[in-house]
Design a protein around this motif. Structure first.
Motif, PDB file in Angstrom:
ATOM      1  N   SER A  54       0.829  -1.204   0.000  1.00 24.96           N
ATOM      2  CA  SER A  54       0.000   0.000   0.000  1.00 24.96           C
ATOM      3  C   SER A  54       0.862   1.252   0.000  1.00 24.96           C
ATOM      4  O   SER A  54       0.590   2.224  -0.735  1.00 24.96           O
ATOM      5  CB  SER A  54      -0.929  -0.025   1.216  1.00 24.96           C
ATOM      6  N   ARG A 103       0.991   3.932  -2.862  1.00 28.00           N
ATOM      7  CA  ARG A 103       0.644   5.307  -2.525  1.00 28.00           C
ATOM      8  C   ARG A 103       1.792   6.264  -2.882  1.00 28.00           C
ATOM      9  O   ARG A 103       1.572   7.365  -3.395  1.00 28.00           O
ATOM     10  CB  ARG A 103       0.303   5.401  -1.045  1.00 28.00           C
ATOM     11  N   ASP A 140       1.722   9.308  -5.422  1.00 30.62           N
ATOM     12  CA  ASP A 140       2.145  10.664  -5.055  1.00 30.62           C
ATOM     13  C   ASP A 140       3.216  11.180  -6.013  1.00 30.62           C
ATOM     14  O   ASP A 140       3.222  12.359  -6.396  1.00 30.62           O
ATOM     15  CB  ASP A 140       2.667  10.689  -3.614  1.00 30.62           C
ATOM     16  N   THR A 163      -3.588  -1.854  -3.374  1.00 26.69           N
ATOM     17  CA  THR A 163      -4.448  -0.869  -4.025  1.00 26.69           C
ATOM     18  C   THR A 163      -4.265  -0.975  -5.526  1.00 26.69           C
ATOM     19  O   THR A 163      -3.141  -0.932  -6.023  1.00 26.69           O
ATOM     20  CB  THR A 163      -4.072   0.527  -3.543  1.00 26.69           C
TER      21      THR A 163
END
Length: 397
Positions: A230, A234, A238, A378
């Motif tokens: 994750s 992430r 970003d 994700t």
């Protein structure tokens, strides 16, 4: 009349003589025949003719094996306990002549001989040995009886002890001993059962703890793996967002700078834009008082004289520098950052998901299986990733 009487007497004598001279000896029986009181022969299973008033049948002997049960006899054991023993003897007459002439009553003789032999054999044994050595006693009795009754024309086949009855007091003690032994065995079995139960319970608790530890370990590993994936996804998102934001800011600055160059602003325009921006700068909570410097106009004049060129009307205006078209352009890194915007799942993430699903399908203990949702990373493919926009060429001046 007299002749009839004589005839009748003669016929009666003839009948008597025939009855005395003819005898039928059935099979499995033997008849011992004497003549004038002396043994002559032994016949069996045939029609026998006798000399009237000279020969006679002394005795008929049964040649089949006989089973004789004798009443219980008191016998004293080696440990001075009186027990009552009754016996059964299986014997057969093999020599009728000896059975008739060697002993008066062979059945009584066998009984007495069995009693004395039994007392001799059991007298050398204890009560416990007597109760547990029936086969030995039977064998010794048969050997002794067979040897002793051989001269009587008998053959002893078997000797069996029907029952051995100790005294009532001994029976009561034996029952108490048996009861104590049973209680002892019951206690031992109960203790063994408790021990086995405790062992099985401990084994089950051990297995349960091991499985729980394995489940917790697996869950922690999968949770950490999910958290790592994750964070990686992430961070990648970003990074792509910051790249797009920087690219947008660069494009905006480029457009603004191009518009400024095309508009040729004057110092009055810059002062006007500055005055419009001041209220926005004062909107912060910490900004209370703003002081406009008194030499602000002089600063703008100096700025215009430095960067601008006086026109025909004497006003300084900004003139862009001449462009030769050889200015360096921003490098095109669209190929390098293309993979930042891919929406397919990372193979490592897919492998972790497959492993989690395999663990979830394992039939060991479903209560300890980790939540498959913890292992799913994700999926950045849910939203279309923006394609990197190549930097446009600089506009010519």
């Amino acid at each position: 009349m007299t002749a009839l009487i004589v005839l009748g007497v003669i016929v009666l004598l003839v009948v008597i003589l025939v009855a005395k001279s003819v005898s039928i000896i059935p099979q499995a029986e033997a008849a011992v025949i004497e003549r004038l009181g002396r043994y002559v022969r032994t016949v069996s299973g045939q029609l026998t003719f006798l000399v009237p008033f000279v020969d006679r049948i002394r005795a008929k002997v049964d040649l089949r094996e006989r089973v004789v049960s004798f009443p219980p006899q008191p016998v004293i054991t080696k440990d001075n306990l009186t027990v009552s023993i009754d016996t059964v003897v299986y014997f057969q007459v093999t020599n009728p002549q000896s059975a008739v002439y060697e002993i008066n009553n062979y059945i009584v003789g066998v009984e007495q001989l069995t009693t004395t032999t039994l007392r001799n054999v059991v007298g050398g044994m204890t009560l416990e040995e007597t109760l547990t050595s029936r086969d030995q006693i039977n064998g010794q009795l048969r050997v002794v009886l067979d040897e002793a009754t051989g001269r009587w024309g008998l053959r002893v086949a078997r000797v069996e002890l029907k029952s051995i009855d100790p005294p009532p007091s001994i029976q009561e003690s034996m029952e108490k001993q048996m009861k104590a032994d049973r209680e002892k065995r019951a206690t031992i079995l109960t203790a063994e059962g408790h021990r086995e139960s405790a062992i099985k319970t401990a084994e089950g608790d051990k297995q349960s703890r091991i499985l729980a530890a394995e489940g917790g370990k697996q869950a922690s590993i999968l949770t950490a793996e999910g958290e790592r994936q994750s964070r990686i996804l992430r961070a990648e998102g970003d990074r792509a967002a910051k790249y797009l934001q920087a690219q947008g800011q660069a494009k905006a600055i480029e457009k603004v700078f191009a518009a400024i160059k095309a508009g040729k602003p004057t110092p009055e325009l810059l002062a006007y834009q500055y005055m419009q921006t001041l209220p926005q700068m004062a909107q912060g909570d910490a900004n209370k008082v703003w002081m406009i410097p008194s030499d602000f106009g002089d600063a703008l004049k100096g700025f215009a004289k430095t960067l601008g060129t006086p026109g025909e009307d004497g006003v300084f205006r900004y003139e862009p520098s001449s462009s030769t078209g050889d200015e360096p352009k921003a490098a095109d890194d669209s190929d390098e950052v293309a993979e930042w915007f891919e929406t397919k799942t990372d193979p490592a993430v897919a492998q972790a998901v497959a492993a989690a699903e395999a663990v979830a399908r394992t039939p060991v203990d479903t209560s300890l299986a980790p939540d498959p949702s913890l292992t799913k990373g994700t999926d950045v493919g849910q939203l279309p990733a923006p394609q990197p926009e190549s930097a446009p060429p600089a506009e010519p001046n």
